[in-house]
Design a protein around this motif. Structure first.
Motif, mmCIF file in Angstrom:
data_model
loop_
_atom_site.group_PDB
_atom_site.id
_atom_site.type_symbol
_atom_site.label_atom_id
_atom_site.label_comp_id
_atom_site.label_asym_id
_atom_site.label_seq_id
_atom_site.Cartn_x
_atom_site.Cartn_y
_atom_site.Cartn_z
ATOM 1 N N ALA A 33 1.283 -0.787 0.122
ATOM 2 C CA ALA A 33 -0.003 0.249 -0.179
ATOM 3 C C ALA A 33 0.821 1.702 0.069
ATOM 4 O O ALA A 33 0.789 2.578 -0.357
ATOM 5 N N SER A 34 2.001 1.321 0.779
ATOM 6 C CA SER A 34 2.930 2.419 1.210
ATOM 7 C C SER A 34 3.193 2.565 -0.434
ATOM 8 O O SER A 34 3.885 4.135 -0.987
ATOM 9 N N ALA A 35 4.036 1.296 -0.963
ATOM 10 C CA ALA A 35 4.492 1.312 -2.432
ATOM 11 C C ALA A 35 3.423 2.397 -3.381
ATOM 12 O O ALA A 35 3.475 2.730 -4.462
ATOM 13 N N MET A 36 2.576 1.997 -3.515
ATOM 14 C CA MET A 36 1.279 1.873 -4.175
ATOM 15 C C MET A 36 1.110 3.998 -4.213
ATOM 16 O O MET A 36 1.310 4.775 -5.247
ATOM 17 N N ARG A 37 1.250 4.539 -3.092
ATOM 18 C CA ARG A 37 0.925 5.402 -2.870
ATOM 19 C C ARG A 37 2.440 6.241 -3.389
ATOM 20 O O ARG A 37 2.322 7.377 -4.222
ATOM 21 N N ASP A 38 3.452 6.081 -3.120
ATOM 22 C CA ASP A 38 4.367 6.842 -3.592
ATOM 23 C C ASP A 38 4.136 6.456 -5.245
ATOM 24 O O ASP A 38 5.044 7.457 -5.345
ATOM 25 N N LEU A 39 3.950 5.690 -6.068
ATOM 26 C CA LEU A 39 3.777 5.508 -6.973
ATOM 27 C C LEU A 39 3.009 6.410 -7.220
ATOM 28 O O LEU A 39 3.176 7.281 -8.969
ATOM 29 N N LYS A 40 1.680 6.444 -6.758
ATOM 30 C CA LYS A 40 1.238 7.619 -7.996
ATOM 31 C C LYS A 40 1.316 8.957 -7.689
ATOM 32 O O LYS A 40 1.084 9.610 -8.496
ATOM 33 N N ASN A 41 2.195 9.133 -6.810
ATOM 34 C CA ASN A 41 2.702 10.744 -7.083
ATOM 35 C C ASN A 41 4.095 10.795 -8.301
ATOM 36 O O ASN A 41 4.081 11.928 -8.266
ATOM 37 N N THR A 42 4.752 9.732 -8.385
ATOM 38 C CA THR A 42 5.484 10.302 -9.460
ATOM 39 C C THR A 42 5.328 10.808 -10.385
ATOM 40 O O THR A 42 6.275 11.421 -11.566
ATOM 41 N N GLY A 43 3.759 9.945 -10.999
ATOM 42 C CA GLY A 43 3.374 10.320 -12.999
ATOM 43 C C GLY A 43 3.755 10.018 -13.715
ATOM 44 O O GLY A 43 3.447 9.323 -15.245
ATOM 45 N N TRP A 44 4.813 8.772 -13.151
ATOM 46 C CA TRP A 44 5.444 8.088 -14.349
ATOM 47 C C TRP A 44 4.618 6.301 -14.125
ATOM 48 O O TRP A 44 5.307 5.658 -15.008
ATOM 49 N N TYR A 45 3.939 6.554 -13.418
ATOM 50 C CA TYR A 45 3.149 5.178 -12.875
ATOM 51 C C TYR A 45 1.892 5.482 -13.756
ATOM 52 O O TYR A 45 0.824 6.345 -13.656
ATOM 53 N N TRP A 46 1.579 4.694 -14.451
ATOM 54 C CA TRP A 46 0.643 4.539 -15.432
ATOM 55 C C TRP A 46 -0.458 3.257 -15.209
ATOM 56 O O TRP A 46 -1.737 3.721 -15.679
ATOM 57 N N GLY A 47 -0.683 2.310 -14.091
ATOM 58 C CA GLY A 47 -1.289 1.784 -13.806
ATOM 59 C C GLY A 47 -1.593 0.824 -14.331
ATOM 60 O O GLY A 47 -1.246 0.382 -15.050
ATOM 61 N N ARG A 48 -2.935 0.103 -15.451
ATOM 62 C CA ARG A 48 -3.430 -0.913 -15.919
ATOM 63 C C ARG A 48 -2.886 -0.445 -16.927
ATOM 64 O O ARG A 48 -3.266 0.066 -18.115
ATOM 65 N N LEU A 49 -2.017 -0.827 -17.099
ATOM 66 C CA LEU A 49 -1.643 -0.859 -19.415
ATOM 67 C C LEU A 49 -0.871 -2.248 -19.923
ATOM 68 O O LEU A 49 0.033 -2.810 -19.265
ATOM 69 N N THR A 50 -1.252 -2.755 -21.147
ATOM 70 C CA THR A 50 -0.793 -3.986 -21.240
ATOM 71 C C THR A 50 1.149 -3.666 -22.124
ATOM 72 O O THR A 50 0.900 -2.223 -22.113
ATOM 73 N N ALA A 51 1.608 -4.395 -22.272
ATOM 74 C CA ALA A 51 2.503 -4.638 -22.488
ATOM 75 C C ALA A 51 2.755 -3.575 -24.072
ATOM 76 O O ALA A 51 3.482 -3.128 -24.573
ATOM 77 N N ASN A 52 1.362 -3.962 -25.006
ATOM 78 C CA ASN A 52 0.859 -3.742 -26.325
ATOM 79 C C ASN A 52 1.189 -1.933 -26.083
ATOM 80 O O ASN A 52 2.095 -1.358 -27.365
ATOM 81 N N GLU A 53 -0.007 -1.681 -25.930
ATOM 82 C CA GLU A 53 0.309 -0.229 -24.771
ATOM 83 C C GLU A 53 1.643 0.593 -24.937
ATOM 84 O O GLU A 53 1.825 1.510 -24.854
ATOM 85 N N ALA A 54 2.277 -0.035 -23.876
ATOM 86 C CA ALA A 54 3.342 0.625 -23.142
ATOM 87 C C ALA A 54 3.785 1.009 -24.397
ATOM 88 O O ALA A 54 4.997 1.725 -24.551
ATOM 89 N N LYS A 55 4.285 0.051 -25.479
ATOM 90 C CA LYS A 55 5.212 -0.171 -26.320
ATOM 91 C C LYS A 55 5.026 1.229 -27.126
ATOM 92 O O LYS A 55 5.287 1.550 -27.583
ATOM 93 N N GLU A 56 3.949 1.269 -27.916
ATOM 94 C CA GLU A 56 3.601 2.170 -28.362
ATOM 95 C C GLU A 56 3.393 3.721 -27.652
ATOM 96 O O GLU A 56 3.698 4.921 -28.784
#
Length: 210
Positions: A33-56
């Motif tokens: 939960a703590s790791a998730m809070r930090d990630l949401k503050n970064t701006g470069w955490y995209w959440g649910r994203l497929t490998a193909n979407e990340a590739k694009e």
């Protein structure tokens, strides 16, 4: 003289084991939960994203551009998607015993550092990558043994390195957040700065450099 039956001893042992396991689960939940809070503050955490979407998203980006997303595999929580010299690649992040580390199955290096948070893990490899990319230093030559970009494997007899230098933001970060990162890079003594407590709280809510 007091005697305990074997059933009573077994019950006590089971209760102790159950309490230990329960505490471990609570610790894991708190750490994630703590790791998730930090990630949401970064701006470069995209959440649910497929490998193909990340590739694009990473297409046409320079080497070293990266993002973090939720892993599509059940055994992993998060994945780093990054642009390498050979194109976009995906590297899973393992979580075990309260620590995060890169997927040791894929990587060439047998021993990998472990971290309390995903952002701390990314920050570590960003520092190594940026150091190795400084003028006058060869590819993969960091400040000491075991440093520098992480080798991912070979492609046409050329070792492909994992470089993390430029985050791909899901949304344009606020000026306040960028200032917070800049301040964190220059000092670890935030509480000693001549600032209102409200601003100090904001700075210490995210203590990373990336």
């Amino acid at each position: 003289m007091t005697c305990h039956s074997s059933d009573s001893s077994e019950t006590i042992e089971n209760n102790r084991r159950s309490e230990t396991e329960s505490r471990a689960v609570e610790t894991d939940q708190s750490r994630v939960a703590s790791a998730m809070r930090d990630l949401k503050n970064t701006g470069w955490y995209w959440g649910r994203l497929t490998a193909n979407e990340a590739k694009e998203i990473l297409a046409d980006s320079p080497e070293g551009t990266f993002l973090v997303r939720d892993s599509s595999q059940r055994d992993y929580l998060f994945t780093i998607s990054a642009m390498t010299a050979a194109g976009p690649t995906n590297l899973r992040i393992e979580y075990a015993d309260g620590k995060f580390k890169l997927d040791s199955v894929v990587l060439v290096k047998p021993k990998l550092k472990q971290f309390d948070s995903v952002v701390h893990l990314v920050e570590h490899y960003v520092k190594l990558s940026r150091t190795s990319c400084k003028p006058g230093q060869g590819q993969g030559q960091g400040p000491g043994p075991g440093s520098g970009p992480v080798p991912l494997g070979s492609n046409n007899n050329v070792t492909v390195q994992l470089l993390l230098t430029k985050p791909a933001y899901a949304a344009t970060p606020s000026l306040q957040h960028l200032c917070r990162i800049a301040i964190n890079r220059s000092t670890r003594q935030v509480r000693a700065l001549p600032l209102p407590n409200r601003l100090k709280d904001y700075l210490t809510d995210y203590t990373y450099h990336v």
